[in-house]
Design an enzyme around this catalytic site. Sequence first.
Site, PDB file in Angstrom:
ATOM      1  N   CYS A 100       0.859  -1.187   0.000  1.00  0.00           N
ATOM      2  CA  CYS A 100       0.000   0.000   0.000  1.00  0.00           C
ATOM      3  C   CYS A 100       0.893   1.235   0.000  1.00  0.00           C
ATOM      4  CB  CYS A 100      -0.879  -0.003   1.248  1.00  0.00           C
ATOM      5  SG  CYS A 100      -1.977   1.426   1.366  1.00  0.00           S
ATOM      6  N   HIS A 142      -8.927  -4.010  -1.762  1.00  0.00           N
ATOM      7  CA  HIS A 142      -7.958  -3.186  -1.044  1.00  0.00           C
ATOM      8  C   HIS A 142      -8.369  -1.708  -1.087  1.00  0.00           C
ATOM      9  CE1 HIS A 142      -3.718  -2.037   0.160  1.00  0.00           C
ATOM     10  NE2 HIS A 142      -4.179  -0.899  -0.353  1.00  0.00           N
ATOM     11  N   GLU A 143      -8.699  -1.224  -2.290  1.00  0.00           N
ATOM     12  CA  GLU A 143      -9.022   0.205  -2.428  1.00  0.00           C
ATOM     13  C   GLU A 143     -10.326   0.561  -1.715  1.00  0.00           C
ATOM     14  OE1 GLU A 143      -6.720   2.047  -3.289  1.00  0.00           O
ATOM     15  OE2 GLU A 143      -5.457   0.501  -4.177  1.00  0.00           O
ATOM     16  N   HIS A 146     -10.062   1.205   1.935  1.00  0.00           N
ATOM     17  CA  HIS A 146      -9.614   2.560   2.317  1.00  0.00           C
ATOM     18  C   HIS A 146     -10.814   3.480   2.590  1.00  0.00           C
ATOM     19  CE1 HIS A 146      -5.254   2.613   1.976  1.00  0.00           C
ATOM     20  NE2 HIS A 146      -5.299   2.000   0.810  1.00  0.00           N
TER      21      HIS A 146
HETATM   22 NI    NI Z   1      -3.626   1.119  -0.126  1.00  0.00          NI
END
Ligand code: NI
Length: 177
Positions: A100, A142-143, A146
Amino acid sequence: MAIKSIIRMGDARLLLVSAPVHEFGTAQLRGLISDMEDTMKAAGGAGLAAPQIGVLQRVVIFGGGRTARYPDADAVPYTVLINPRLKPLRGGREEDWEGCLSVPGMRGMVPRYRRLRYRGSDESGRPIDRTVSGFHARVVQHEVDHLDGVLYPTRIKDLRKFGFLAELFPGQEVADE
Ligand code: NI
C-alpha cells in the site's frame, strides 16, 4: 493537475469512513480524479483511494497496466470507481502479498475474496457493473477498504508474514515508494 503527498499509516484520516459522492461531472470531482491519477502514476501504484490524499470521498482509481510494483499482475483496466459496492461470489478466499502506498516499503499476506461483483459509477455517473477475480478482485477490495478506514495490515492473519519488501524478497528490484 497535481501530484499530492500520500498520507501514511498512523494518520488518523486513514481510519475514517468516507462520504458518498452525490454530484457527478463537477469541476471538484474532475480535479480530484486528475490529482489521484497524477499521484498514483508518480508513485507507481496499482491503485489509490481518495482518502490517501486527504479527501474523504468514496472515490478510488486502479489499474492501467502492469506497474513496477506488481510486474506479474494480470493487466487490470484503468478504472475510476465511485460509491462502490462489493458482493463476494462463491469461491472463498485466497491469500497473497499486498502492499500500500500509505504503508511504504512493506508487504503483508492478506486474505481476500477470490471472486466478486462490484458496482458503482464512473466519473460521469455512468454505472459500472463487473464480475472479476484474482488480482483485479484483490485490488478492488484493497481500495474499497480505504473508504471504510481499513488498512491491509489489520487484515493479516499471521503477522509473521508482514515485513519490509527488501527483506522479504531480497535482490528484487524495488520500485520507489
Ligand atoms: Ni492502499
